[in-house]
Design a protein around this motif. Structure first.
Motif, mmCIF file in Angstrom:
data_model
loop_
_atom_site.group_PDB
_atom_site.id
_atom_site.type_symbol
_atom_site.label_atom_id
_atom_site.label_comp_id
_atom_site.label_asym_id
_atom_site.label_seq_id
_atom_site.Cartn_x
_atom_site.Cartn_y
_atom_site.Cartn_z
ATOM 1 N N VAL A 286 22.146 13.318 53.429
ATOM 2 C CA VAL A 286 22.284 12.709 52.103
ATOM 3 C C VAL A 286 22.557 11.219 52.229
ATOM 4 O O VAL A 286 21.976 10.399 51.498
ATOM 5 N N ILE A 287 23.435 10.837 53.144
ATOM 6 C CA ILE A 287 23.759 9.422 53.334
ATOM 7 C C ILE A 287 22.529 8.651 53.791
ATOM 8 O O ILE A 287 22.232 7.551 53.291
ATOM 9 N N VAL A 288 21.792 9.211 54.753
ATOM 10 C CA VAL A 288 20.585 8.542 55.247
ATOM 11 C C VAL A 288 19.566 8.374 54.122
ATOM 12 O O VAL A 288 18.957 7.299 53.957
ATOM 13 N N ALA A 289 19.362 9.429 53.326
ATOM 14 C CA ALA A 289 18.421 9.338 52.210
ATOM 15 C C ALA A 289 18.889 8.331 51.170
ATOM 16 O O ALA A 289 18.084 7.576 50.608
ATOM 17 N N ASP A 290 20.193 8.292 50.927
ATOM 18 C CA ASP A 290 20.730 7.344 49.952
ATOM 19 C C ASP A 290 20.511 5.899 50.401
ATOM 20 O O ASP A 290 20.096 5.046 49.608
ATOM 21 N N VAL A 291 20.779 5.629 51.666
ATOM 22 C CA VAL A 291 20.557 4.275 52.192
ATOM 23 C C VAL A 291 19.073 3.921 52.144
ATOM 24 O O VAL A 291 18.694 2.795 51.780
ATOM 25 N N LEU B 227 16.831 5.014 50.059
ATOM 26 C CA LEU B 227 16.396 4.807 48.676
ATOM 27 C C LEU B 227 16.925 3.503 48.089
ATOM 28 O O LEU B 227 16.271 2.886 47.254
ATOM 29 N N ARG B 228 18.101 3.076 48.514
ATOM 30 C CA ARG B 228 18.716 1.895 47.903
ATOM 31 C C ARG B 228 18.525 0.612 48.706
ATOM 32 O O ARG B 228 18.570 -0.470 48.132
ATOM 33 N N ARG B 229 18.307 0.731 50.014
ATOM 34 C CA ARG B 229 18.331 -0.452 50.870
ATOM 35 C C ARG B 229 17.008 -0.766 51.548
ATOM 36 O O ARG B 229 16.933 -1.731 52.307
ATOM 37 N N THR B 230 15.976 0.028 51.340
ATOM 38 C CA THR B 230 14.714 -0.211 52.032
ATOM 39 C C THR B 230 13.587 -0.454 51.043
ATOM 40 O O THR B 230 13.673 -0.110 49.870
ATOM 41 N N SER C 24 9.961 1.229 46.485
ATOM 42 C CA SER C 24 8.616 1.671 46.103
ATOM 43 C C SER C 24 8.650 3.038 45.434
ATOM 44 O O SER C 24 7.922 3.288 44.463
ATOM 45 N N VAL C 25 9.498 3.924 45.953
ATOM 46 C CA VAL C 25 9.627 5.260 45.357
ATOM 47 C C VAL C 25 10.047 5.162 43.900
ATOM 48 O O VAL C 25 9.470 5.791 43.008
#
Length: 415
Positions: free
Chosen positions: A270-275, A277-280, A285-286
């Motif tokens: 969840v943390i990896v997905a959150d980062v 989505l918010r930081r890349t 783009s998503v």
């Protein structure tokens, strides 16, 4: 009444703001801003947290054993497989698509791991790699058919649901069920693997410090760029809230068996997905594609690539969820990834705050949503109620979440 006249013609003494200490005013503004983001922001989680707390209070009143530490440990372990699948659903919903075959993908992955390790004698790592590769291939096919040919994802994934369910039965063979050896490290880690309390507390401290460092770093970047930045009161409130929640959870669960290895894996995902989505750039783009696909295309966003990558991520996480489900049950059978798996995963994503219309939601939607779903299921099981009641209550909760989503969407359009 009006205060004395000033030299510039204005009256003094009547402004209540002048009597307020600037530090207190900034604190109140910071608190108001934090609460506004938590309740009404793009990724506001407070309504879901309040709803989860309400569900827990109701279930605790009806069945006091629900809030026992041992039961909450079981609840967290039960939530992991569906939660991982729901995380993938969040990613595909954010681009305005849907995947109805996540249950079948998870069931096929579980079957591949069981047959590969028990029947074919593969190394466990190889069996998991093959299962995840199959999930990636399924997502790649969905993404290409949806983005390049313009086929509706609902129809594509519905066809995939049926095809993959049949393939799962073919892989399992005539027996229809394969037990994983309980002595294997994988099964023992999923069922009986728990962090040492000292390690759990160390992870809490690291998480809180990392969160604080990210906030300070982001605030400093905005300040150097002469942009509006959050006051220090917001930083303190957010960090304090995170520390309180994590500390309470770890402290209470440690009175029983503690925090499971699989739970840690889920939270890390969840943390990896959150980062991401918010930081890349991919995350931006998503959200752009999900919010307005045509505008994203005109802005130079790689729409097709973004849609394909979202489907691949969704199916891969669904396969991983199936692997974890096989470890949790110690077996793979025809019911693994059954008919209610994809419904539960999609319901968890929506209840957690992800919009069915794309563009709004966060990775934490999967965690919060699956806790709501599994809490209802766990509580009804403790009350010894039948499956029919569980379906009806879950459906009612899902309907409420969709109504809230529609109201929020309409309010934003009017604003």
């Amino acid at each position: 009444m009006w205060g004395p006249m000033n030299a510039d013609g204005t009256r003094g003494g009547g402004s209540t703001l002048a009597a307020v200490d600037p530090g207190q005013a900034r604190t109140r503004v910071g608190l108001r801003a934090v609460l506004g983001q938590w309740f009404h922001g793009e990724h506001g989680v407070a309504p879901i947290v309040v709803g989860l707390a309400f569900v827990w209070v109701v279930l605790a009143v009806i069945q006091p054993d629900f809030l026992s530490a041992e039961n909450l440990v079981n609840l967290t372990l039960q939530s992991v497989p569906v939660g991982v699948i729901a995380l993938g659903v969040v990613l595909v919903l954010l681009v305005g698509q849907i995947d109805l075959s996540v249950g079948s993908v998870s069931g096929l992955a579980a079957a591949i791991v069981a047959v590969g390790t028990v029947t074919a004698g593969w190394p466990f790592v190889l069996a998991v790699a093959v299962a995840l590769a199959c999930g990636m291939a399924v997502g790649l096919v969905y993404g290409i058919l949806s983005s390049r040919l313009g086929l509706p994802s609902f129809v594509i994934t519905l066809a995939g649901l049926l095809f993959l369910a049949g393939l799962q039965l073919r892989v399992l063979g005539p027996l229809g069920s394969i037990n994983l050896p309980f002595e294997s490290w994988f099964v023992r880690s999923i069922q009986q693997g728990f962090l040492d309390p000292a390690v759990a507390w160390a992870l809490v401290v690291l998480w809180v410090l990392a969160y604080l460092a990210m906030q300070v770093w982001g605030r400093e970047r905005r300040r150097r760029a002469d942009l509006a930045c959050a006051p220090w009161s917001q930083v303190v409130l957010r960090t304090g809230a995170l520390a309180a929640v994590l500390g309470a959870a770890v402290g209470y669960l440690s009175t029983a068996r503690g925090v499971g290895y699989s739970v840690v894996l889920f939270v890390v995902l969840v943390i990896v997905a959150d980062v991401a989505l918010r930081r890349t750039r991919w995350g931006r783009s998503v959200r752009a594609v999900g919010s307005d696909r045509r505008a994203a295309l005109l802005s130079g966003v790689a729409v097709h690539r973004t849609v394909v990558s979202s489907f691949v991520a969704c199916s891969t996480l669904a396969a991983l969820g199936g692997v974890l489900a096989a470890g949790r049950l110690g077996a793979a059978n025809q019911g693994t990834g059954g008919a209610d798996t994809y419904l539960t995963a999609i319901a968890a994503a929506v209840i957690g705050g992800t919009s069915l219309f794309g563009g709004r939601g966060s990775a934490w939607s999967a965690l919060l949503g699956v806790l709501v779903i599994q809490s209802v299921a766990n509580g009804l099981t403790l009350l010894d109620l039948d499956q029919a009641t569980r379906y009806m209550v879950t459906g009612a909760v899902l309907l409420g979440a969709i109504v809230v989503d529609m109201l929020v969407r309409r309010r934003r359009q009017e604003a």
